[in-house]
Design a protein around this motif. Structure first.
Motif, PDB file in Angstrom:
ATOM      1  N   ALA A   4       0.811  -1.213   0.000  1.00 26.89           N
ATOM      2  CA  ALA A   4       0.000   0.000   0.000  1.00 26.89           C
ATOM      3  C   ALA A   4       0.847   1.268   0.000  1.00 26.89           C
ATOM      4  N   ASP A   5       2.039   1.202   0.595  1.00 29.24           N
ATOM      5  CA  ASP A   5       2.871   2.401   0.685  1.00 29.24           C
ATOM      6  C   ASP A   5       3.704   2.665  -0.567  1.00 29.24           C
ATOM      7  N   LEU A   6       3.658   1.778  -1.541  1.00 30.22           N
ATOM      8  CA  LEU A   6       4.424   1.985  -2.771  1.00 30.22           C
ATOM      9  C   LEU A   6       3.710   2.989  -3.675  1.00 30.22           C
ATOM     10  N   GLN A   7       4.466   3.930  -4.224  1.00 33.64           N
ATOM     11  CA  GLN A   7       3.893   4.950  -5.101  1.00 33.64           C
ATOM     12  C   GLN A   7       3.410   4.340  -6.421  1.00 33.64           C
ATOM     13  N   THR A   8       4.249   3.492  -7.005  1.00 35.68           N
ATOM     14  CA  THR A   8       3.870   2.855  -8.266  1.00 35.68           C
ATOM     15  C   THR A   8       4.014   1.357  -8.117  1.00 35.68           C
ATOM     16  N   LYS A   9       3.144   0.641  -8.791  1.00 32.53           N
ATOM     17  CA  LYS A   9       3.185  -0.817  -8.795  1.00 32.53           C
ATOM     18  C   LYS A   9       2.394  -1.327  -9.982  1.00 32.53           C
ATOM     19  N   GLU A  10       2.676  -2.529 -10.371  1.00 30.73           N
ATOM     20  CA  GLU A  10       1.970  -3.221 -11.442  1.00 30.73           C
ATOM     21  C   GLU A  10       0.881  -4.058 -10.785  1.00 30.73           C
ATOM     22  N   VAL A  11      -0.368  -3.844 -11.170  1.00 36.47           N
ATOM     23  CA  VAL A  11      -1.481  -4.589 -10.590  1.00 36.47           C
ATOM     24  C   VAL A  11      -2.073  -5.506 -11.654  1.00 36.47           C
ATOM     25  N   LEU A  12      -1.997  -6.800 -11.395  1.00 34.45           N
ATOM     26  CA  LEU A  12      -2.593  -7.796 -12.285  1.00 34.45           C
ATOM     27  C   LEU A  12      -3.980  -8.132 -11.737  1.00 34.45           C
ATOM     28  N   THR A  13      -4.999  -7.977 -12.560  1.00 39.72           N
ATOM     29  CA  THR A  13      -6.364  -8.328 -12.160  1.00 39.72           C
ATOM     30  C   THR A  13      -6.654  -9.760 -12.587  1.00 39.72           C
ATOM     31  N   TRP A  14      -7.736 -10.318 -12.090  1.00 43.44           N
ATOM     32  CA  TRP A  14      -8.126 -11.662 -12.521  1.00 43.44           C
ATOM     33  C   TRP A  14      -8.390 -11.676 -14.020  1.00 43.44           C
ATOM     34  N   GLU A  15      -9.012 -10.624 -14.537  1.00 42.35           N
ATOM     35  CA  GLU A  15      -9.293 -10.571 -15.973  1.00 42.35           C
ATOM     36  C   GLU A  15      -8.005 -10.523 -16.796  1.00 42.35           C
TER      37      GLU A  15
END
Length: 167
Positions: free
Chosen positions: A8-19
């Protein structure tokens, strides 16, 4: 209990969704099939590789699958000094002479994938590797990768705390 570290504290991240995981799985399977590599068995690097390996198994029609248990990450950007193989161990005698696809969610430093590929190749398997994500700094280049990123990755199967008993 072990779960994905809180990012949560990271400014940027790659988020993989189920889709997008569904899309990634099919795209990765297509890359592998188009390369004319037909594995006899798919081996997941547990735990992160379990879901991608299962998805590839179904997408490619490969019924034989297994897993190698490896521990390396302990928190966001924190690892053990070296990846460690955990029991139970894979039946390595059964892979001799087989075409094996090793699957993980991400290859970051490459040390975990290197350990697993060395182990399996040392037992006579013809190995190729597939990951959902590849980090540019990895010392091991996987044979197949869906996407390259240098961000921390949040996977849909580990983006929440483990379920606890209801009151």
């Amino acid at each position: 209990m072990a779960y994905h570290a809180d990012s949560a504290d990271l400014q940027t991240k790659e988020v993989l969704t189920w889709e997008s995981f569904g899309t990634a799985s099919r795209d990765l399977a297509q890359m592998i099939v188009d390369s004319d590599f037909t594995p006899d068995i798919i081996i997941a690097v547990a735990r992160g590789g379990l879901l991608p390996a299962g998805a590839l198994s179904y997408a490619m029609g490969v019924k034989l699958s297994d897993a190698v248990n490896v521990e390396f990450y302990t928190d966001v950007h924190e690892t053990l000094p070296d990846p460690v193989l955990l029991a139970p161990m894979l039946d390595t005698e059964s892979i001799s002479g087989k075409k094996v696809l090793v699957v993980d969610d991400v290859v970051d430093s490459g040390r975990t994938l290197a350990l697993v590929l060395e182990l399996l190749s040392g037992h006579g398997a013809q190995c190729r590797s597939a990951v959902v994500y590849e980090k540019p700094q990895s010392e091991v280049k996987p044979d197949y990768a869906w996407k390259t990123t240098d961000e921390w990755i949040v996977f849909p199967w580990s983006d929440q705390d483990p379920v606890t008993r209801s009151k």
